[in-house]
Design an enzyme around this catalytic site. Structure first.
Site, PDB file in Angstrom:
ATOM      1  CB  CYS A 115      39.609  38.028  26.092  1.00 13.50           C
ATOM      2  SG  CYS A 115      37.920  38.051  26.750  1.00 13.50           S
ATOM      3  CG  HIS A 185      46.106  42.519  31.990  1.00 17.20           C
ATOM      4  ND1 HIS A 185      45.242  43.585  32.013  1.00 17.20           N
ATOM      5  CD2 HIS A 185      46.003  41.935  33.205  1.00 17.20           C
ATOM      6  CE1 HIS A 185      44.636  43.627  33.197  1.00 17.20           C
ATOM      7  NE2 HIS A 185      45.089  42.634  33.928  1.00 17.20           N
ATOM      8  N   GLY A 216      47.410  47.302  32.981  1.00 15.49           N
ATOM      9  CA  GLY A 216      46.888  46.848  34.266  1.00 15.49           C
ATOM     10  C   GLY A 216      47.028  47.892  35.350  1.00 15.49           C
ATOM     11  CG  ASP A 217      45.347  47.622  38.796  1.00 12.23           C
ATOM     12  OD1 ASP A 217      44.280  47.470  38.179  1.00 12.23           O
ATOM     13  OD2 ASP A 217      45.640  46.987  39.820  1.00 12.23           O
TER      14      ASP A 217
END
EC number: 1.3.1.-
Length: 317
Positions: A115, A185, A216-217
């Site tokens: 995070c 990530h 991620g994406d």
């Protein structure tokens, strides 16, 4: 902790979650998402080929301190499996205690080491832990020592360093400590919308024997195939891609109307608060509605007006 169907026993014998990695195809995971990856949404994505779901991040210290926090933060039922409970923690005993509380109702706990929000990092949670490999090792070992079930999973989710050698060192240390898999990530803690560093994910995968999940994406099954081909990872985790299209893992390019109506049924059954119910639909309808339709829909303020809009605009399934 509460169950939506409190009279139904939770099945605690759900086998070994690591078998997911032996199916001959990439594991498909729904990411931990604050406010969004709650029970109702997990039920929805499971209908559309999601293999494993993560709860929103729960702060372990608050969870242990308050019964009210436990009831509001962690809700499940017997169909909500495989399930990983994600905790933010900064000391080994608190994480181990929290893991013991949820272990009968889940298939594993995930330590959040990714995070990037300032409040989390300033409190010692999240992505700052990637710079504390000895602490992360200690937390992994503590949980391993306190959970009796050898099949109970203990993954971690990380971001990467600018110097990928530091990330590889962290990953190898936690692998030796007994972590089950690592979700990467592919951005640093400072990066938000920059391109994902898939080369870094590949480097990490090539350095480990345990499974690695890329995050991620990921917004389509074409992305899943391309990323797995590029990196050699064992699975993928999607967040915003699933919010926009909860049926993505089933191969749909955009949210099918059946999925919209499934969400309506599930949300009503689970008594999902209106704001959450509405927000999910705003995400789902973005690609399949016109700008004037979105303008109207986004300003609706009651379940009945939402239902009327859906029936009049899209008809029933």
């Amino acid at each position: 902790m509460t169950e939506v169907h409190s009279k139904l026993p939770v099945d605690t014998d759900s086998g070994n979650i690591m078998d997911l990695f032996n199916r001959g195809r990439p594991v498909r995971a729904c990411a931990p998402m604050v406010r969004y990856s709650k029970l109702a949404f997990r039920c929805l994505v499971r209908k559309y080929d999601c293999d494993v779901c993560f709860t929103p991040m729960i702060i372990a210290a608050d969870f242990m301190r308050s019964a009210k926090a436990r009831d509001s933060e962690f809700t499940t039922n017997k169909t909500d499996r495989p399930l990983i409970v994600q905790f933010a923690a900064k000391d080994a005993q608190t994480l181990a205690d929290a893991a013991c509380v949820v272990s009968a109702f889940s298939d594993g706990v995930d330590l959040n080491c990714g995070c990037p929000q300032r409040w989390a990092m300033s409190e010692g949670y999240g992505a700052c832990l990637i710079n504390k490999p000895e602490l992360v090792k200690d937390m992994v070992r503590h949980v391993r020592n306190q959970i009796d079930n050898p099949n109970y999973a203990l993954p971690i989710k990380i971001r990467i360093h600018k110097d990928i050698r530091k990330t590889v060192d962290l990953c190898q240390k936690v692998e030796a400590a007994g972590v089950s898999w690592i979700t990467v990530h592919g951005r640093t803690a400072d990066e938000r919308h920059q391109p994902v560093h898939y080369d870094a994910i590949k480097t990490i995968k090539d350095s480990l024997s345990i499974p690695v999940i890329a995050n991620g994406d990921i917004k389509s099954m074409q992305d899943v195939e391309a990323i797995c081909e590029l990196t050699g990872v064992d699975g993928v985790m999607a967040a915003r891609g699933l919010l926009a299209n909860p049926a993505m893992f089933a191969g749909y390019e955009e949210t099918p109307l059946q999925c919209v109506w499934d969400w309506v049924d599930i949300a009503v059954e689970h008594r999902t608060p209106f704001t959450c119910f509405h927000h999910h639909l705003i995400y789902m309808l973005e690609r399949i509605s016109s700008q004037p339709e979105r303008r109207v829909f986004n300003n609706l303020s009651s379940t009945s007006t939402v239902m009327d809009f859906l029936h009049s605009t899209y008809g029933s399934t």
